[in-house]
Design an enzyme around this catalytic site. Structure first.
Site, short mmCIF file in Angstrom:
data_model
loop_
_atom_site.label_atom_id
_atom_site.label_comp_id
_atom_site.label_asym_id
_atom_site.label_seq_id
_atom_site.Cartn_x
_atom_site.Cartn_y
_atom_site.Cartn_z
N SER A 69 -6.53 -8.88 -3.73
CA SER A 69 -5.65 -9.50 -2.74
C SER A 69 -6.05 -10.94 -2.41
O SER A 69 -5.43 -11.57 -1.56
CB SER A 69 -5.65 -8.69 -1.44
N GLU B 55 -2.94 3.14 2.09
CA GLU B 55 -2.46 3.79 0.86
C GLU B 55 -2.59 5.31 0.95
O GLU B 55 -1.70 6.05 0.52
CB GLU B 55 -3.22 3.27 -0.36
N THR C 290 -5.70 4.31 -5.55
CA THR C 290 -5.74 3.46 -6.75
C THR C 290 -6.87 2.45 -6.75
O THR C 290 -7.15 1.84 -7.78
CB THR C 290 -4.40 2.69 -6.91
N HIS D 4 0.81 -1.22 0.00
CA HIS D 4 0.00 0.00 0.00
C HIS D 4 0.84 1.27 0.00
O HIS D 4 0.33 2.35 -0.26
CB HIS D 4 -0.92 0.01 1.23
N SER E 34 -10.26 -4.60 2.77
CA SER E 34 -9.78 -4.45 1.40
C SER E 34 -10.65 -3.47 0.65
O SER E 34 -11.82 -3.74 0.36
CB SER E 34 -9.79 -5.81 0.68
N SER E 35 -10.10 -2.30 0.32
CA SER E 35 -10.87 -1.26 -0.36
C SER E 35 -11.40 -1.73 -1.71
O SER E 35 -12.58 -1.57 -2.01
CB SER E 35 -9.99 -0.01 -0.56
N ASN E 36 -10.54 -2.36 -2.52
CA ASN E 36 -11.00 -2.75 -3.86
C ASN E 36 -12.08 -3.82 -3.80
O ASN E 36 -12.98 -3.85 -4.64
CB ASN E 36 -9.81 -3.16 -4.75
#
Length: 316
Positions: A273, A131, A170, A79, A228-230
């Site tokens: 991830s 991040e 990102t 990150h 986990s953001s994504n």
């Protein structure tokens, strides 16, 4: 008893991206080179299964550099970290390896370039995410202002509206980010954006794949970690795409089978991830209960690979 029929739509691309794959390999190669223990500042990537696997091989995960001994190597997570972290590692003469995703490093360089040109930065991202902390920590305090929503933009106190640039985390939702960018450009017409989209190719590809399968299914399961953001963005994209039941699960044991009763089509994807092993586990859980048809929906072909840092490639 006859098993009920069900179609599983597997989104592709899904799971590991090049940055995650590189970060995990860095830890594994560091363990081969220096032997355990190797210290890792923060989770190398946001996935419990991955972290536990590396821990079993000899990685020690810590929150701060002060928890690392002077005589063992330390790895910085994918990150990214504030500039103060490698500076402190160098002050202590620590052996360290930076596993920051190259696409995150690109955003760091963008921020530095804009700062050199006298611009104040606005970062679109989620407060407290590693991040975001790492990117904001590339510049002195006050030089990077954080916004999460279009509403935040209206309350921004900037130094000079003619000298602004924006960057983004990102792993954001493309659609949500577009709304914030629109608000920034409305309030600050002179603001400068990135030359190339900051949201990474893997985030974009996984969201586009979910958009393709969402209309086909009654339920979407996103395999990923709660931090986990994504992965969380994929859940939101599925719900926005018309999927009545869009849920985040860490692995097959988290599936709420009662919520899926009577459903004939389910979508499966995995955050950047999450290893494919966990996808296979979920597919098998459905196969145990259903007369299963599996259909992969491919929306992009990913071939990107990132180089491993020389310090771990060069074996002792």
């Amino acid at each position: 008893m006859t098993k009920p029929a069900l179609t599983l739509y597997l989104a592709a691309p899904r799971g590991f991206c090049a940055g995650v794959d590189r970060a995990i390999k860095i830890v594994e190669m560091a363990l081969q080179k220096w032997g355990p223990p190797v210290y890792v500042r923060h989770e190398i990537v946001h996935n419990k299964f991955v972290v536990d696997t590396l821990r079993n091989k000899g990685a020690v995960f810590v929150e701060e550099l002060e928890e690392c001994p002077d005589d063992r190597p330390v790895i910085f997570s994918a990150h990214g970290v504030p500039k103060s972290v490698p500076a402190e590692a160098e002050r202590r003469n620590l052996t360290y390896v930076d596993a920051t995703c190259p696409l995150v490093s690109k955003v760091h360089l963008e921020a530095a370039r804009h700062a050199e040109n006298g611009k104040q930065m606005v970062m679109i991202g989620h407060k407290g995410h590693p991040e975001v902390i790492g990117t904001m920590g590339q510049l002195p305090e006050g030089e990077v202002l954080l916004v999460e929503t279009p509403e935040d933009v209206a309350h921004l106190q900037v130094r000079d509206p003619e000298q602004l640039a924006y960057i983004t985390q990102t792993t954001l939702s493309l659609d949500d980010t577009a709304e914030v960018v629109k608000a920034l450009e409305t309030h600050f017409p002179a603001i400068e954006g990135p030359h190339k989209e900051d949201i990474c190719y893997a985030t974009t590809n996984r969201q586009n794949a979910v958009k393709q399968i969402a209309p086909k299914v009654q339920a979407l399961l996103v395999i990923g970690a709660p931090n986990s953001s994504n992965s969380k963005r994929l859940v939101e994209v599925g719900a926005r795409g018309g999927c009545a039941y869009s849920q985040l699960i860490q692995r097959a044991t988290d599936i709420d089978w009662r919520a899926l009763e009577g459903i004939s089509a389910v979508g499966i994807t995995a955050g950047a991830s999450a290893p494919e092993q966990l996808v296979n586990e979920v597919v098998q859980a459905f196969r145990d209960r259903h007369d299963l048809t599996v259909e992969e929906v491919v929306t992009a072909d990913e071939t990107i690979q990132f180089r491993i840092p020389r310090i771990v490639r060069e074996m002792a």
